[in-house]
Design an enzyme around this catalytic site. Structure first.
Site, mmCIF file in Angstrom:
data_model
loop_
_atom_site.group_PDB
_atom_site.id
_atom_site.type_symbol
_atom_site.label_atom_id
_atom_site.label_comp_id
_atom_site.label_asym_id
_atom_site.label_seq_id
_atom_site.Cartn_x
_atom_site.Cartn_y
_atom_site.Cartn_z
ATOM 1 N N HIS A 65 0.759 1.629 -5.331
ATOM 2 C CA HIS A 65 0.917 0.367 -4.605
ATOM 3 C C HIS A 65 0.270 -0.795 -5.355
ATOM 4 O O HIS A 65 0.909 -1.822 -5.615
ATOM 5 C CB HIS A 65 0.293 0.520 -3.211
ATOM 6 N N GLU A 66 -1.003 -0.633 -5.690
ATOM 7 C CA GLU A 66 -1.704 -1.727 -6.366
ATOM 8 C C GLU A 66 -1.136 -1.981 -7.758
ATOM 9 O O GLU A 66 -1.111 -3.121 -8.230
ATOM 10 C CB GLU A 66 -3.206 -1.434 -6.438
#
Length: 668
Positions: free
Chosen positions: A459-460
């Site tokens: 995600h990041e």
């Protein structure tokens, strides 16, 4: 010693962290404020007729020193803070707010911006976007208000900067003040070996022997709640977590003050509520549009969560699901997961060594976009845990630099996020970005991740790609500087690749044998993907409703914080065994700064986009180059240079549909 902020920045754009001393920040901020004030005065008082170049571009180019010191200071205040930095943060926050207010309420400067807008100068689409974004920023700062009202808006914004900073610092202080110290073997019953090892590592870091320590970090508390047989200990750590912001410090008075000030500012600016004010500049536009989306998901979600609660109560041997407590849900869910899917957490984690997951996300980026990552141990870092990678195109052209800061520590706030030490731009010359991803994984000699932590890393990294692959002229429009309910699309779509079987086989390798994850284990993992989605969706949506309640009720500040929260949850029919993902007193997304206030819904809004968008990849092929080029060129590279829905349509060929989201979550 000279101040490193006054020296030329290295070509890489990475600051020389070792040369920076605490006293350098104050000096650099003072000079940065003064320099930009002079630049703004020169722009506003320019005797030449206002043009895009001498007004908008000049404003865009101003404040370079201030931007440079802010990028370092605010990043370190989040990821490696000290008592000195926190004290300075409380000083700088209102000053920085006052400085920005002075710019965007400058009548002379605003008059020039309006002149450029009215002149119908021939501008590119990106220049039109910069002009409109800048104009709106003036309006939202109060530039069109009478002097008294404008001054009050500026004063409120300064006060909010102080209060929000204190809120975030209080959460960090309360988090760090708690530790569950266990020294008896029977207290560890049920905990897998990796959880016990994590607890012992944390104890060792605190110079404790023959003990295990568990903290309120998600990476620590979640597995404890999942596996600890001792219900009293589960209750103790859960209550410590859910009372954060009330134990050693009390955030409730701050919440009331923040909500009151936000509401007053919104009404001064002509909006009914803070939610209306914030949403006016987002894709959703109105609180009713947000609530409509939440309601679409909430109803089927409640049918699912009721079914889950019944199954858990039966698993726990309870006569009714009403006897379930919040500290029971994680525990019996894990029991049921193992019973239904035969998933052994220890066995699963053996395939998710941190370094392998990191290399896996690099490989996905390479297959999609041709990016090559090469570690650069010769470049400066702000903490020994940080790793630096040089990112290049397939032909060797430099794209930028990517910093990974994986591990939890008491000097780092909780959660995971992406930021930048330098933004990309093409305004006159190519400026390459310096991106940082921060996570909070438990540090050990052999860091093994859980499935949720693997998704967090992907995600990041998706946010990181948004900043890294930015290809815009103006830095203020690049990367993640997009409307708040569009910013989560690149991050959330990246999560989909993490658990695709062909991707898992490439990076999920056994920590001892290096054998790829077996198909049987992948099948179990895929079969369990929709398990407990009623709970996960309920706790998230409840936080969205709570956020919306705080910021759409004009009388919210008059209420007792605990009673207001209880009423907001009762209004949506919140199950008693589930709490919102964040309660008000530690809801940093909405109370530690303005950006996500009235905006926690953005994750579900963006999930409509990412679920729909990933279906296009599944239809054409996970690594289809035409789809990858379209997503890179129409989303990742474009930043905020165009209307976000038009960018999505250019990538997908149509508007998004909500059905893929409901299918993914098993809520149909």
């Amino acid at each position: 010693m000279s101040n490193p902020f006054f020296e030329p920045l290295a070509d890489t754009g990475i600051p020389d962290f070792s040369a920076i001393r605490f006293e350098h920040y104050r000096e650099a901020f003072d000079r940065g404020f003064a320099q930009q004030q002079d630049e703004i005065h020169a722009i506003a008082s320019n005797p030449e007729a206002a043009t895009f170049a001498n007004t908008l571009e000049a404003l865009e180019n101003s404040g370079s020193l201030l931007t440079r010191v802010e990028n370092v200071f605010w990043n370190l205040a989040s990821s490696d803070t000290t008592a000195e930095l926190q004290a300075l943060e409380c000083e700088i926050s209102p000053q920085a707010s006052a400085h920005r207010s002075a710019i965007y309420t400058n009548a002379q400067l605003y008059a020039r911006v309006r002149t450029v807008r009215d002149a119908q100068e021939s501008l590119s689409a990106e220049q039109e976007q910069l002009l409109e974004k800048t104009r709106r920023r003036f309006v939202r700062a109060g530039a069109e208000l009478a002097d008294t009202q404008r001054s009050r808006v500026s004063a409120i914004t300064e006060q909010l900067a102080v209060l929000c900073t204190r809120f975030g610092q209080n959460v960090l202080r309360d988090n760090n003040a708690y530790a569950l110290v266990l020294s008896h073997e029977e207290d560890l019953a049920g905990l897998p070996d990796y959880v016990i090892e994590m607890g012992r590592n944390d104890a060792g870091a605190r110079d404790m022997t023959d003990a295990c320590v568990f903290t309120l970090s998600r990476s620590s508390i979640t597995p404890f709640l999942q596996y600890a047989d001792n219900r009293a200990l589960r209750e103790e750590i859960y209550r410590a977590y859910s009372s954060c912001g009330t134990r050693n410090v009390d955030n409730r008075p701050l919440i009331s003050e923040i909500v009151a000030l936000r509401n007053e500012r919104a009404q001064l600016l002509g909006f009914e509520s803070h939610a209306d004010f914030m949403l006016d500049h987002r894709m959703a536009k109105t609180p009713s549009a947000v609530r409509d989306l939440l309601d679409q998901v909430w109803q089927p979600c409640q049918e699912q969560v009721t079914s889950e609660a019944t199954a858990l109560a039966a698993c726990a041997g309870l006569s009714s699901e009403e006897e379930l407590a919040p500290w029971d849900w994680w525990y019996y869910t894990e029991k049921l997961r193992q019973e239904r899917f035969d998933l052994d957490p220890d066995e699963m984690k053996q395939y998710f060594k941190l370094e392998n997951v990191r290399d896996g996300v690099f490989e996905v980026a390479n297959k999609l976009y041709g990016i090559v990552f090469r570690e650069r141990s010769d470049l400066p870092v702000y903490h020994p845990d940080v790793q630096v990678y040089e990112a290049t195109e397939a032909d060797g052209t430099l794209i930028g630099y990517f910093l990974f800061d994986f591990y939890m520590r008491t000097s780092k706030r909780s959660g995971a996020w992406m930021s930048e030490f330098r933004a990309q731009s093409n305004n006159g010359k190519r400026v390459t970005p310096v991106i940082v991803n921060c996570c909070n994984f438990p540090k050990s000699d052999l860091c093994l991740l859980g499935v949720d932590e693997v998704r967090t890393l992907f995600h990041e990294f998706g946010h990181g790609l948004h900043g890294l692959l930015s290809n815009v002229r103006y830095a203020s429009l690049g990367g993640t500087k997009v409307k708040q309910d569009f910013v989560e699309l690149p991050s959330q779509i990246m999560e989909h690749w993490a658990m695709e079987p062909c991707v898992l086989r490439s990076y999920a390798r056994h920590v001892q044998t290096d054998a790829p994850i077996p198909d049987a284990l992948i099948s179990k993992l895929k079969a369990s993907e929709q398990f407990n989605q009623g709970f996960a969706t309920t706790e998230y949506l409840a936080a969205c409703y709570l956020d919306l309640a705080w910021h759409s009720d004009p009388k919210a500040e008059e209420c007792d914080v605990d009673k207001f929260e209880a009423r907001a949850l009762k209004d949506i029919g919140m199950p008693s065994a589930i709490d919102p993902r964040y309660k008000s007193t530690y809801f940093q997304h909405i109370f530690s700064d303005d950006s996500y206030s009235a905006g926690y819904y953005v994750y579900i809004w963006a999930e409509v986009l990412d679920a729909d968008g990933f279906e296009a990849f599944k239809e054409q092929g996970l690594f289809d180059q035409a789809m990858a080029r379209a997503f890179r060129s129409q989303v990742l590279e474009r930043g905020g240079t165009a209307d976000p829905m038009s960018l999505y349509r250019a990538f997908r060929g149509r508007d998004p549909e909500v059905m893929p989201l409901l299918r993914n979550r098993g809520l149909l």
